[in-house]
Design an enzyme around this catalytic site. Sequence first.
Site, PDB file in Angstrom:
ATOM      1  N   ARG A 179      91.077  85.331  18.180  1.00  0.00           N
ATOM      2  CA  ARG A 179      90.450  85.622  16.430  1.00  0.00           C
ATOM      3  C   ARG A 179      90.347  83.434  15.843  1.00  0.00           C
ATOM      4  O   ARG A 179      89.893  82.940  14.966  1.00  0.00           O
ATOM      5  CB  ARG A 179      90.518  85.581  15.015  1.00  0.00           C
ATOM      6  CG  ARG A 179      89.868  87.346  16.452  1.00  0.00           C
ATOM      7  CD  ARG A 179      90.013  88.162  15.250  1.00  0.00           C
ATOM      8  NE  ARG A 179      90.328  89.761  15.733  1.00  0.00           N
ATOM      9  CZ  ARG A 179      89.766  90.970  14.659  1.00  0.00           C
ATOM     10  NH1 ARG A 179      90.829  90.892  13.738  1.00  0.00           N
ATOM     11  NH2 ARG A 179      90.610  91.814  15.576  1.00  0.00           N
ATOM     12  N   LYS A 207      90.146 101.921  24.031  1.00  0.00           N
ATOM     13  CA  LYS A 207      89.923 100.719  23.249  1.00  0.00           C
ATOM     14  C   LYS A 207      88.294 101.661  22.030  1.00  0.00           C
ATOM     15  O   LYS A 207      87.758 101.795  22.859  1.00  0.00           O
ATOM     16  CB  LYS A 207      89.769  99.530  22.490  1.00  0.00           C
ATOM     17  CG  LYS A 207      90.060  99.430  21.084  1.00  0.00           C
ATOM     18  CD  LYS A 207      89.885  97.799  21.159  1.00  0.00           C
ATOM     19  CE  LYS A 207      89.849  97.273  19.844  1.00  0.00           C
ATOM     20  NZ  LYS A 207      90.632  96.257  19.362  1.00  0.00           N
ATOM     21  N   GLU A 246      99.634  92.805  19.610  1.00  0.00           N
ATOM     22  CA  GLU A 246      99.010  91.803  20.552  1.00  0.00           C
ATOM     23  C   GLU A 246      98.135  90.979  19.656  1.00  0.00           C
ATOM     24  O   GLU A 246      98.652  91.258  18.083  1.00  0.00           O
ATOM     25  CB  GLU A 246      97.578  93.461  19.912  1.00  0.00           C
ATOM     26  CG  GLU A 246      95.997  92.996  20.619  1.00  0.00           C
ATOM     27  CD  GLU A 246      95.061  93.236  20.213  1.00  0.00           C
ATOM     28  OE1 GLU A 246      94.810  94.603  20.485  1.00  0.00           O
ATOM     29  OE2 GLU A 246      94.164  93.251  19.980  1.00  0.00           O
TER      30      GLU A 246
HETATM   31  C1  3PG Z   1      91.215  95.170  16.346  1.00  0.00           C
HETATM   32  O1  3PG Z   1      91.133  94.281  16.323  1.00  0.00           O
HETATM   33  O2  3PG Z   1      90.642  96.177  16.592  1.00  0.00           O
HETATM   34  C2  3PG Z   1      90.468  94.866  14.532  1.00  0.00           C
HETATM   35  O3  3PG Z   1      90.738  94.344  13.769  1.00  0.00           O
HETATM   36  C3  3PG Z   1      92.021  96.067  13.948  1.00  0.00           C
HETATM   37  O4  3PG Z   1      91.859  96.781  13.013  1.00  0.00           O
HETATM   38  P1  3PG Z   1      92.586  96.667  12.142  1.00  0.00           P
HETATM   39  O5  3PG Z   1      91.860  95.429  11.248  1.00  0.00           O
HETATM   40  O6  3PG Z   1      90.640  97.350  10.376  1.00  0.00           O
HETATM   41  O7  3PG Z   1      93.183  97.145  11.294  1.00  0.00           O
END
Ligand code: 3PG
Length: 207
Positions: free
Chosen positions: A43, A127, A39
Amino acid sequence: MTSELFAETAVVPILVIDDAEDAVKLAETLMYAGFKVIEITLRTPAALKAIEAVAKTIPDVSLGAGSIRSPRQLEQALEAGAKFCVSPGFSESIITEAKLLEASLIPGAATAAEIMQLYEQGYDFVKFFPAELSGGVAMLKAFSAPLPEVRFFPTGGINSDLVSHYLDLPSVVCVGGSWFVPPKKIKQRDFDWIHRESSEIMARLNG
Ligand code: 3PG
């Protein structure tokens, strides 16, 4: 069904890419370690270019676009070559657009009410975000009795110590995270570190 894209996957690397030039090398590193689903989050300004580059160069990867926050981003992600889209939450306009474009969307939810709203809209794979701050494994266990139809993709705050606890739950299809692909290491182009960490996770998952 969107969850079928994740059938052979336990962990999805969630990537924040600042330079689209790094995307292919990064995706190759992860695929070499055994990851089949990746993924790339919307951002950074480079994200769509990164998706396009990976989709063109490595068509075999199940490539998704994350952090979708508007119908326009959903459309752009699909145009760039994303096979699925992930959102931290959901909105009426994103759901309408996803249905219109027949997009594989994984919307985000953290409460029973949100999960029920999504289920009413036809989403039985969501999610769970932010997983750790929203109650983590204990919360997902609590959801499973009253919400037995729904399967989850937990992300947010998961690390190598927690991952197996999530994967032990029957309601969890796979987990996502950036702990083995932190934005800092991507920025530093430390692909050797990423290769080591991701191979280790894969070995542990398979072992
Ligand atoms: C997401 O978009 O799901 C999160 O940024 C992933 O979470 P993490 O960076 O805490 O692993």
